[in-house]
Write an enzyme that holds these catalytic residues in place. Structure first.
Site, PDB file in Angstrom:
ATOM      1  N   GLN A 119       6.582  -3.764  -6.050  1.00 49.85           N
ATOM      2  CA  GLN A 119       6.770  -2.941  -7.254  1.00 49.85           C
ATOM      3  C   GLN A 119       7.298  -1.549  -6.916  1.00 49.85           C
ATOM      4  OE1 GLN A 119       6.535  -4.127 -10.243  1.00 49.85           O
ATOM      5  NE2 GLN A 119       5.349  -6.000  -9.942  1.00 49.85           N
ATOM      6  N   HIS A 166      -2.668  -7.582  -5.710  1.00 55.07           N
ATOM      7  CA  HIS A 166      -2.097  -8.829  -6.231  1.00 55.07           C
ATOM      8  C   HIS A 166      -2.611  -9.975  -5.365  1.00 55.07           C
ATOM      9  CE1 HIS A 166       1.096 -11.771  -7.076  1.00 55.07           C
ATOM     10  NE2 HIS A 166       1.424 -11.034  -8.118  1.00 55.07           N
ATOM     11  N   LYS A 170      12.659  -8.756  -8.354  1.00 59.79           N
ATOM     12  CA  LYS A 170      12.123  -7.575  -9.045  1.00 59.79           C
ATOM     13  C   LYS A 170      13.055  -6.377  -8.900  1.00 59.79           C
ATOM     14  CE  LYS A 170       7.315  -8.921  -8.188  1.00 59.79           C
ATOM     15  NZ  LYS A 170       7.016  -9.665  -9.409  1.00 59.79           N
ATOM     16  N   ASP A 226       2.888  -3.859   0.716  1.00 58.29           N
ATOM     17  CA  ASP A 226       3.446  -4.771  -0.284  1.00 58.29           C
ATOM     18  C   ASP A 226       4.232  -3.882  -1.243  1.00 58.29           C
ATOM     19  OD1 ASP A 226       3.880  -6.057  -2.661  1.00 58.29           O
ATOM     20  OD2 ASP A 226       1.826  -6.765  -2.928  1.00 58.29           O
ATOM     21  N   CYS A 236      -2.129 -11.756 -12.012  1.00 55.63           N
ATOM     22  CA  CYS A 236      -2.384 -12.128 -10.602  1.00 55.63           C
ATOM     23  C   CYS A 236      -3.291 -11.125  -9.895  1.00 55.63           C
ATOM     24  CB  CYS A 236      -1.089 -12.297  -9.802  1.00 55.63           C
ATOM     25  SG  CYS A 236      -0.100 -13.659 -10.361  1.00 55.63           S
TER      26      CYS A 236
END
Ligand SMILES: Cc1ncc(COP(=O)(O)O)c(C=O)c1O
Length: 403
Positions: A198, A118, A221, A195, A362
């Site tokens: 998700q 991303h 999220k 990261d 993105c």
């Protein structure tokens, strides 16, 4: 999973547009919020709307206690013992920027990322390269969406200071083999930042057992409020890092010419914070734990294989990532040959209130390097149903005939 009782918790799922229910398949962008999270945010504004730590009155004491409690819940959620390792940020992006700006990178240091990051885990490193002179190495991924581990091992050398990777891709839903990756990095003397934007909404993460050095994620999220996120960092690393945003609340004292910073996390949380967001995030953690990650995963797999297997049979449709839906989490991201991805998304919305995302998500670098203009991404969560999948498939089949 009979998820009706959970669905009842989400006000947006009770709404209609033009006489039809909303089919919310844009959960990788942000999830919906349950009433308990909304109530926690409201509770701050309605009852204890004051500052943390500064003032000596009851409202300040209440909000200080609630924010502290939220920090403790987040530490427990990540299975770390020190709540001071939890830094509240605005989102994942800010967490990664914090490491990029505050870690003591030197010219010639290397940061490794993958070829499908991303922008939030690409641009901060590009800027650090321009600012400090680090080099950014791109680890290739293979066709099943996983990292090419042989290539990764070859790229590890003494100059690699940090390996910064998306744990679960917003492109194809694939979760990389983090344990192996972290072990190899540590053996090489490199730190690892995950990261986990998700990942955190979909799976239990034990940061201590993983031995990850930094981990960033966003509230919006994982059913939490917008504008709040977390950067977890190992305390000794945080202690050594200089804050990049400075000002009120970051210092123990200051003179006209100098200051003394507070210990982490305070030195990284400059200015008055998003207290409603912090409290709401604590409520989101409670809600996630109430639903349970086993149930979340089961429902996502059920829906992803129902949607993915039917889509894969359709002419002109190509799904990104592995064929096995169980490896794609909640994501079904696909192209439609000779059709404009935005037009497909707009028609899904117009015909049946189906919310998906279209574009390059993105991850422009990945799309552009492969000459793909964009895609349509359906992202599912535990409150979605097979009936909604049927609505999607029926509507999409009609759209396929006209695009
Ligand atoms: C994998 C991944 N990383 C980072 C981000 C950035 O998250 P935020 O915009 O909340 O900072 C996203 C958002 O979609 C994402 O999917």
């Amino acid at each position: 999973m009979n998820n009706q009782s959970f669905r009842d918790d989400f006000p947006v799922l009770q709404e209609e547009r033009k006489g039809k229910p909303i089919v919310y398949f844009d959960n990788a962008c942000q999830t919906l919020r349950p009433a308990s999270v909304i109530a926690a945010v409201d509770g701050y504004y309605l009852h204890s709307s004051a500052c943390v730590g500064r003032s000596n009155h009851k409202l300040a004491e209440e909000v200080t206690r609630d924010c502290d409690d939220s920090r403790s819940r987040l530490a427990k959620f990540l299975h770390v013992s020190k709540k001071e390792e939890i830094i509240f940020t605005r989102n994942t992006t800010e967490g990664i920027n914090l490491v990029a700006r505050s870690f003591d990178f030197k010219k010639g240091d290397v940061v490794l990322i993958s070829d499908k990051e991303h922008n939030s885990n690409l641009i901060p490193w590009q800027m650090t390269a321009k600012r400090v002179g680090i080099e950014v190495g791109i680890i290739p991924t293979v066709s099943d969406g996983l990292l090419d581990l042989d290539e990764y091992r070859k790229m590890l050398n003494p100059r690699v200071k940090l390996v910064s990777l998306g744990m679960t891709s917003n492109l194809d839903g694939v979760t990389i083999s983090v344990r192996e990756i972290i072990q190899a990095a540590h053996k090489n003397g490199s730190l690892v930042l995950l990261d986990a934007a998700q990942s955190v909404p979909h799976m239990s993460i034990d940061a201590r057992q993983l031995d990850v050095d930094f981990l960033a994620f966003s509230g919006h999220k994982m059913m939490g409020p917008s504008g709040i996120g977390v950067l977890y960092g190992k305390y000794p690393l945080l202690e050594k890092m200089e804050p990049f945003l400075v000002g009120g609340e970051t210092v123990a004292y200051s003179t006209y010419s100098d200051c003394h910073f507070l210990p982490p996390p305070e030195k990284f949380e400059a200015g008055l914070q998003n207290y409603a967001g912090i409290i709401g995030l604590g409520a989101a953690v409670d809600y996630l734990q109430k639903v349970g990650f086993d149930a979340i995963r089961k429902q996502e797999q059920l829906l992803n294989s129902a949607l993915g297997s039917r889509l894969a049979e359709m002419p002109r449709v190509k799904i990104f990532g592995p064929v096995d839906a169980a490896l794609r989490g909640g994501i079904v991201n696909f192209t439609v040959e000779k059709a404009d991805h935005h037009q497909v998304a707009i028609m899904l919305d117009q015909v049946a209130n189906i919310a998906v995302r279209s574009g390059q998500h993105c991850v422009h670098s990945w799309f552009n390097s492969r000459g793909i203009a964009g895609s349509v991404r359906a992202s599912l969560y535990f409150y979605n149903t097979l009936a909604e999948v049927d609505i999607f498939l029926e509507t999409f089949q009609k759209i396929l005939k006209v695009v």
